[in-house]
Design a protein around this motif. Structure first.
Motif, PDB file in Angstrom:
ATOM      1  N   ALA A 286       9.864   9.481  38.628  1.00 20.25           N
ATOM      2  CA  ALA A 286      11.002  10.376  38.408  1.00 20.25           C
ATOM      3  C   ALA A 286      12.277   9.572  38.155  1.00 20.25           C
ATOM      4  O   ALA A 286      13.363   9.957  38.571  1.00 20.25           O
ATOM      5  CB  ALA A 286      11.175  11.340  39.578  1.00 20.25           C
ATOM      6  N   GLY A 287      12.114   8.431  37.481  1.00 13.94           N
ATOM      7  CA  GLY A 287      13.253   7.596  37.131  1.00 13.94           C
ATOM      8  C   GLY A 287      13.685   6.628  38.211  1.00 13.94           C
ATOM      9  O   GLY A 287      14.695   5.935  38.058  1.00 13.94           O
ATOM     10  N   GLY A 288      12.927   6.539  39.308  1.00 15.38           N
ATOM     11  CA  GLY A 288      13.335   5.691  40.419  1.00 15.38           C
ATOM     12  C   GLY A 288      13.478   4.222  40.070  1.00 15.38           C
ATOM     13  O   GLY A 288      14.425   3.570  40.494  1.00 15.38           O
ATOM     14  N   THR A 289      12.539   3.679  39.294  1.00 17.35           N
ATOM     15  CA  THR A 289      12.621   2.254  38.958  1.00 17.35           C
ATOM     16  C   THR A 289      13.783   1.960  38.019  1.00 17.35           C
ATOM     17  O   THR A 289      14.191   0.804  37.884  1.00 17.35           O
ATOM     18  CB  THR A 289      11.322   1.755  38.315  1.00 17.35           C
ATOM     19  OG1 THR A 289      11.082   2.471  37.086  1.00 17.35           O
ATOM     20  CG2 THR A 289      10.134   1.955  39.249  1.00 17.35           C
ATOM     21  N   TRP A 290      14.293   2.989  37.380  1.00 18.09           N
ATOM     22  CA  TRP A 290      15.444   2.826  36.473  1.00 18.09           C
ATOM     23  C   TRP A 290      16.755   2.985  37.222  1.00 18.09           C
ATOM     24  O   TRP A 290      17.666   2.168  37.090  1.00 18.09           O
ATOM     25  CB  TRP A 290      15.351   3.853  35.347  1.00 18.09           C
ATOM     26  CG  TRP A 290      16.415   3.721  34.298  1.00 18.09           C
ATOM     27  CD1 TRP A 290      16.369   2.947  33.168  1.00 18.09           C
ATOM     28  CD2 TRP A 290      17.687   4.383  34.265  1.00 18.09           C
ATOM     29  NE1 TRP A 290      17.522   3.082  32.443  1.00 18.09           N
ATOM     30  CE2 TRP A 290      18.360   3.962  33.094  1.00 18.09           C
ATOM     31  CE3 TRP A 290      18.330   5.286  35.111  1.00 18.09           C
ATOM     32  CZ2 TRP A 290      19.624   4.408  32.753  1.00 18.09           C
ATOM     33  CZ3 TRP A 290      19.602   5.725  34.773  1.00 18.09           C
ATOM     34  CH2 TRP A 290      20.243   5.291  33.611  1.00 18.09           C
ATOM     35  N   VAL A 291      16.853   4.035  38.048  1.00 18.53           N
ATOM     36  CA  VAL A 291      18.143   4.341  38.658  1.00 18.53           C
ATOM     37  C   VAL A 291      18.455   3.452  39.861  1.00 18.53           C
ATOM     38  O   VAL A 291      19.613   3.084  40.081  1.00 18.53           O
ATOM     39  CB  VAL A 291      18.221   5.844  39.044  1.00 18.53           C
ATOM     40  CG1 VAL A 291      17.393   6.176  40.270  1.00 18.53           C
ATOM     41  CG2 VAL A 291      19.667   6.275  39.241  1.00 18.53           C
TER      42      VAL A 291
ATOM     43  N   GLN B  55      28.269  10.505  28.503  1.00 21.67           N
ATOM     44  CA  GLN B  55      27.654   9.789  27.382  1.00 21.67           C
ATOM     45  C   GLN B  55      28.027   8.316  27.405  1.00 21.67           C
ATOM     46  O   GLN B  55      27.176   7.435  27.254  1.00 21.67           O
ATOM     47  CB  GLN B  55      28.103  10.412  26.062  1.00 21.67           C
ATOM     48  CG  GLN B  55      27.537  11.787  25.769  1.00 21.67           C
ATOM     49  CD  GLN B  55      28.042  12.344  24.446  1.00 21.67           C
ATOM     50  OE1 GLN B  55      28.375  11.596  23.540  1.00 21.67           O
ATOM     51  NE2 GLN B  55      28.110  13.659  24.348  1.00 21.67           N
ATOM     52  N   ALA B  56      29.313   8.030  27.609  1.00 22.35           N
ATOM     53  CA  ALA B  56      29.787   6.647  27.543  1.00 22.35           C
ATOM     54  C   ALA B  56      29.231   5.804  28.682  1.00 22.35           C
ATOM     55  O   ALA B  56      28.779   4.668  28.478  1.00 22.35           O
ATOM     56  CB  ALA B  56      31.313   6.621  27.553  1.00 22.35           C
ATOM     57  N   ILE B  57      29.261   6.342  29.889  1.00 29.16           N
ATOM     58  CA  ILE B  57      28.808   5.559  31.041  1.00 29.16           C
ATOM     59  C   ILE B  57      27.301   5.324  30.990  1.00 29.16           C
ATOM     60  O   ILE B  57      26.819   4.213  31.231  1.00 29.16           O
ATOM     61  CB  ILE B  57      29.234   6.240  32.348  1.00 29.16           C
ATOM     62  CG1 ILE B  57      30.759   6.112  32.516  1.00 29.16           C
ATOM     63  CG2 ILE B  57      28.503   5.629  33.551  1.00 29.16           C
ATOM     64  CD1 ILE B  57      31.320   6.762  33.748  1.00 29.16           C
TER      65      ILE B  57
ATOM     66  N   ASP C 133      24.717   1.460  30.058  1.00 27.00           N
ATOM     67  CA  ASP C 133      23.666   0.782  30.809  1.00 27.00           C
ATOM     68  C   ASP C 133      22.929  -0.251  29.969  1.00 27.00           C
ATOM     69  O   ASP C 133      22.525  -1.300  30.463  1.00 27.00           O
ATOM     70  CB  ASP C 133      22.656   1.806  31.345  1.00 27.00           C
ATOM     71  CG  ASP C 133      23.163   2.519  32.589  1.00 27.00           C
ATOM     72  OD1 ASP C 133      23.918   1.905  33.353  1.00 27.00           O
ATOM     73  OD2 ASP C 133      22.805   3.683  32.786  1.00 27.00           O
ATOM     74  N   GLY C 134      22.724   0.070  28.686  1.00 24.54           N
ATOM     75  CA  GLY C 134      21.962  -0.852  27.842  1.00 24.54           C
ATOM     76  C   GLY C 134      22.772  -1.431  26.709  1.00 24.54           C
ATOM     77  O   GLY C 134      22.198  -1.942  25.742  1.00 24.54           O
TER      78      GLY C 134
ATOM     79  N   SER D 158      29.827  -1.029  23.702  1.00 25.20           N
ATOM     80  CA  SER D 158      30.521  -0.040  24.527  1.00 25.20           C
ATOM     81  C   SER D 158      31.901   0.271  23.982  1.00 25.20           C
ATOM     82  O   SER D 158      32.350   1.424  24.015  1.00 25.20           O
ATOM     83  CB  SER D 158      30.629  -0.539  25.971  1.00 25.20           C
ATOM     84  OG  SER D 158      29.372  -0.506  26.620  1.00 25.20           O
ATOM     85  N   LEU D 159      32.594  -0.740  23.471  1.00 24.66           N
ATOM     86  CA  LEU D 159      33.918  -0.508  22.890  1.00 24.66           C
ATOM     87  C   LEU D 159      33.821   0.404  21.671  1.00 24.66           C
ATOM     88  O   LEU D 159      34.671   1.280  21.461  1.00 24.66           O
ATOM     89  CB  LEU D 159      34.563  -1.842  22.503  1.00 24.66           C
ATOM     90  CG  LEU D 159      34.966  -2.742  23.681  1.00 24.66           C
ATOM     91  CD1 LEU D 159      35.420  -4.100  23.166  1.00 24.66           C
ATOM     92  CD2 LEU D 159      36.068  -2.091  24.517  1.00 24.66           C
TER      93      LEU D 159
END
Length: 266
Positions: free
Chosen positions: A149-154, A218-220, A224-225, A231-232
């Motif tokens: 459920a996204g644990g390894t990502w978050v 969206q920006a934050i 992440d990647g 990001s700018l």
């Protein structure tokens, strides 16, 4: 959809979604995941909803998968072995992706145990509050599985690799005070103040500038990647879009006139 395992209601611009299997600490079934997916889609499509609050009925937030129900719906591969990964693909992953992509702010109020996939559903919110008595538990290793459920990502993004590794490998309770100290949650409040505090936070977001809040997410999350240069560029594009909305004009006018900004609804 006729909800049987969740509750859904709208309160002053906030869609309140509650896990509703309190007798089993809101353990997750396939039906619950289907209902959650529908509820988040419903909230996203409703112009009267500007923020979402996820919490649990009773003493628990969500204790993770209902193992009995989960085993019954877990398919087998060609060799007859259980394939719990298929359940992720069919039920969990579409819901997690929907939550993360949803343009409206999501607040979770963790009111008790948040274990396994239940913990990670709570952490997928944009802001997570928890009661002082609450705790998180990455219980997967205790039954021979990895966090899903996204644990390894978050987890590593919130607490760093070492702490994420410890939570996943040791399968031990993480109390609310340590969750706050580690940056896993936004705030911890006394148990009786959790729901009022979470509703107040969700209402504040519901009354905020919707276009800007959507683009902040969206920006934050895109960051992440992304490299700094990427990001700018994302910031430049999204900031330009914000300028096209009357909310920007209202915010500037309110600042100059020393009054509270009033943003449109619906």
């Amino acid at each position: 959809m006729d909800y049987q395992e969740i509750l859904y209601g709208v309160d002053d611009g906030v869609a309140v979604i509650r896990f509703n299997r309190p007798k089993v600490y809101n353990a997750i079934t396939g039906r619950m995941l289907t209902e959650l997916d529908d509820a988040f889609g419903r909230a996203a499509a409703d112009a009267a909803v500007r923020a979402i609050l996820l919490t649990g009925e009773g003493k628990a937030f969500c204790s993770g998968a209902d193992l009995g129900a989960s085993l019954a719906m877990t398919p087998r591969d060609a060799q007859g072995r259980l394939d719990p990964g298929q359940a992720l693909e069919d039920f969990y992953n579409p819901l997690i992706l929907k939550m993360r992509a949803l343009p409206k702010p999501i607040v979770s109020a963790v009111n008790g145990i948040a274990a396994g996939a239940g913990a990670n559903l709570g952490l997928m919110a944009d802001l997570t509050l928890c009661a002082r008595s609450a705790y998180f538990l990455q219980a997967f290793v205790n039954i021979g599985l990895i966090p899903d459920a996204g644990g390894t990502w978050v987890l590593p993004r919130l607490v760093g690799q070492q702490r994420a590794m410890g939570m996943a490998m040791l399968g031990e309770k993480l109390p609310s005070d340590k969750a706050l100290a580690w940056g896993l949650v936004w705030d911890v409040v006394d148990d009786e103040q959790l729901l009022p505090t979470a509703l107040a936070l969700a209402r504040k977001l519901a009354n905020g500038p919707a276009a800007a809040l959507e683009r902040i997410k969206q920006a934050i999350y895109a960051g992440d990647g992304a490299t700094l240069e990427e990001s700018l560029k994302i910031e430049r594009r999204l900031q330009g879009e914000c300028g096209h909305y009357g909310e920007f004009e209202e915010g500037v006018a309110a600042f100059l006139e020393k009054r509270k900004a009033v943003y449109r609804k619906g």
